[in-house]
Motif scaffolding. Structure first.
Motif, short mmCIF file in Angstrom:
data_model
loop_
_atom_site.label_atom_id
_atom_site.label_comp_id
_atom_site.label_asym_id
_atom_site.label_seq_id
_atom_site.Cartn_x
_atom_site.Cartn_y
_atom_site.Cartn_z
N THR A 1 22.79 -7.14 55.02
CA THR A 1 22.37 -8.42 55.59
C THR A 1 23.52 -9.09 56.33
O THR A 1 23.30 -9.93 57.20
CB THR A 1 21.86 -9.38 54.50
OG1 THR A 1 22.93 -9.70 53.59
CG2 THR A 1 20.71 -8.75 53.73
N LYS A 2 24.75 -8.68 56.00
CA LYS A 2 25.93 -9.23 56.67
C LYS A 2 26.34 -8.35 57.85
O LYS A 2 26.46 -8.82 58.97
CB LYS A 2 27.09 -9.34 55.67
CG LYS A 2 28.36 -9.92 56.28
CD LYS A 2 29.46 -10.04 55.23
CE LYS A 2 30.70 -10.73 55.82
NZ LYS A 2 31.78 -10.86 54.81
N HIS A 3 26.56 -7.08 57.58
CA HIS A 3 26.92 -6.13 58.62
C HIS A 3 25.67 -5.30 58.92
O HIS A 3 25.35 -4.34 58.22
CB HIS A 3 28.08 -5.25 58.17
CG HIS A 3 29.34 -6.01 57.93
ND1 HIS A 3 29.96 -6.74 58.93
CD2 HIS A 3 30.10 -6.18 56.81
CE1 HIS A 3 31.05 -7.31 58.43
NE2 HIS A 3 31.16 -6.99 57.16
N ARG A 4 24.93 -5.71 59.95
CA ARG A 4 23.54 -5.27 60.13
C ARG A 4 23.36 -4.01 60.97
O ARG A 4 22.29 -3.40 60.94
CB ARG A 4 22.72 -6.39 60.75
CG ARG A 4 22.60 -7.63 59.85
CD ARG A 4 21.74 -8.68 60.52
NE ARG A 4 22.39 -9.22 61.72
CZ ARG A 4 21.72 -9.63 62.80
NH1 ARG A 4 20.41 -9.53 62.85
NH2 ARG A 4 22.37 -10.11 63.84
N PHE A 5 24.37 -3.62 61.76
CA PHE A 5 24.15 -2.57 62.75
C PHE A 5 25.08 -1.37 62.55
O PHE A 5 26.25 -1.55 62.18
CB PHE A 5 24.35 -3.13 64.16
CG PHE A 5 23.50 -4.32 64.48
CD1 PHE A 5 22.13 -4.17 64.70
CD2 PHE A 5 24.05 -5.59 64.55
CE1 PHE A 5 21.34 -5.27 64.99
CE2 PHE A 5 23.26 -6.69 64.83
CZ PHE A 5 21.90 -6.54 65.05
N PHE A 6 24.54 -0.19 62.84
CA PHE A 6 25.38 1.00 62.85
C PHE A 6 25.25 1.72 64.18
O PHE A 6 24.26 1.57 64.90
CB PHE A 6 25.05 1.95 61.67
CG PHE A 6 23.75 2.69 61.79
CD1 PHE A 6 23.68 3.94 62.41
CD2 PHE A 6 22.57 2.17 61.23
CE1 PHE A 6 22.49 4.64 62.50
CE2 PHE A 6 21.38 2.87 61.31
CZ PHE A 6 21.33 4.11 61.94
N ASN A 7 26.26 2.49 64.49
CA ASN A 7 26.33 3.23 65.75
C ASN A 7 25.55 4.53 65.63
O ASN A 7 25.76 5.32 64.72
CB ASN A 7 27.81 3.52 66.05
CG ASN A 7 27.99 4.49 67.21
OD1 ASN A 7 27.18 4.54 68.12
ND2 ASN A 7 29.06 5.27 67.16
#
Length: 302
Positions: free
Chosen positions: A278-284
């Protein structure tokens, strides 16, 4: 501090390009200086909202395809899957491998859009012969295309104590390893492929992993990239519970730069924050878009 001289001499002896030597020297100097590569939670902030692919309302522009090259990163071996050859040669559906399905995707795209979309592979010294032999036997039309293969560079393995190049008299090929997908830029420059692509009128490059069959060239995303005039674009996904142990996108507080933090860059005490989706929402996804002319401009500055 340990000297890079022995590595440089060894790489020059193998005819490795100066761009690749310089890239490895930077990594080497980081290693011997004691840089751990760790990224503390206190030094980053969560990524802001990203443009959603579903919000792109541009019309697909097939004319851009004549300026676009599709490149698959194909340097990895499938040792973790029981293979002693390229991972892309693993069968995934019936008798079709990742490479079969990729070739069929490219052929279908060429048929649908009536244009010969350029296709390239970045192979490593470990995957080149297997891959080219497979294409020659199953898809000779691809195997015969000019500029199909770009070879990834290789870098010397190091003695963990002395940082000198390791030796293996019984099998000297074991003294080398591929530097990873980040070698893409050094390989483009050192092989003169970047120069050749620009000369042939190519402007956009879509890059993805050879084992990612969901990574197909999306014409609306291509149109968005072209209109944005950005030098680089990366396709990301929202993290789920299944992704919480993988890397994430973040903003570096010191300069506002978007960065990627992988699990190996995270200290134990920061693990709860690292896994907080919920804090770090995105991945590559490692689906990358590159403006070749702008990349060349950066290269020329250095």
């Amino acid at each position: 501090m340990a000297s890079f001289d022995a590595c440089r001499t060894k790489m020059e002896g193998e005819g490795i390009s100066q761009s690749a030597i310089s890239a490895f020297e930077s990594t080497f100097n980081s290693l011997v200086s004691g840089n751990t590569g760790m990224i503390p939670e206190s030094t980053i902030s969560p990524s802001p909202d990203l443009v959603s692919a579903t919000s792109i309302n541009l019309e697909a522009d097939t004319s851009l395809l004549s300026q676009t090259v599709v490149l698959k990163l194909n340097g990895g071996l499938g040792t973790g899957m029981g293979l002693d050859k390229a991972k892309s040669l693993l069968k995934v559906k019936g008798d079709d491998t990742f490479l079969d399905l990729t070739a069929k995707q490219i052929m279908k795209m060429r048929e649908d859009f009536g244009t010969n979309v350029k296709f390239m592979l970045m192979n490593s010294f470990s995957t080149s012969s297997d891959t080219l032999e497979y294409l020659q036997s199953r898809y000779p039309e691809f195997a015969s295309e000019e500029g199909l293969e770009m070879l990834q560079n290789k870098v010397p393995k190091l003695d963990a104590k002395t940082y000198e190049p390791a030796t293996c008299e019984s099998n000297p090929s074991n003294e080398w390893c591929p530097p990873g997908h980040g070698d893409l830029y050094a390989a483009l420059v050192g092989s003169s492929r970047l120069e050749a692509l620009l000369k042939d009128g190519f402007k956009y490059m879509f890059v993805s992993n050879s084992d990612n069959l969901g990574a197909t060239l999306d014409l609306k995303i291509l149109a968005h990239f072209a209109q944005s005039d950005a030098p680089f674009m990366m396709e990301c996904c929202e993290r789920t519970e299944n992704d919480k142990k993988g890397g994430h996108l973040a903003v570096r507080n010191s300069d506002g730069q978007l960065i990627l933090r992988e699990s190996a860059m995270c200290a134990d005490e920061d693990e709860p924050a690292f896994q907080d989706i919920t804090k770090h929402r995105f991945f590559n996804t490692n689906n990358l878009w590159i403006r070749l002319d702008k990349l060349n401009g950066i290269v020329e500055k250095f």
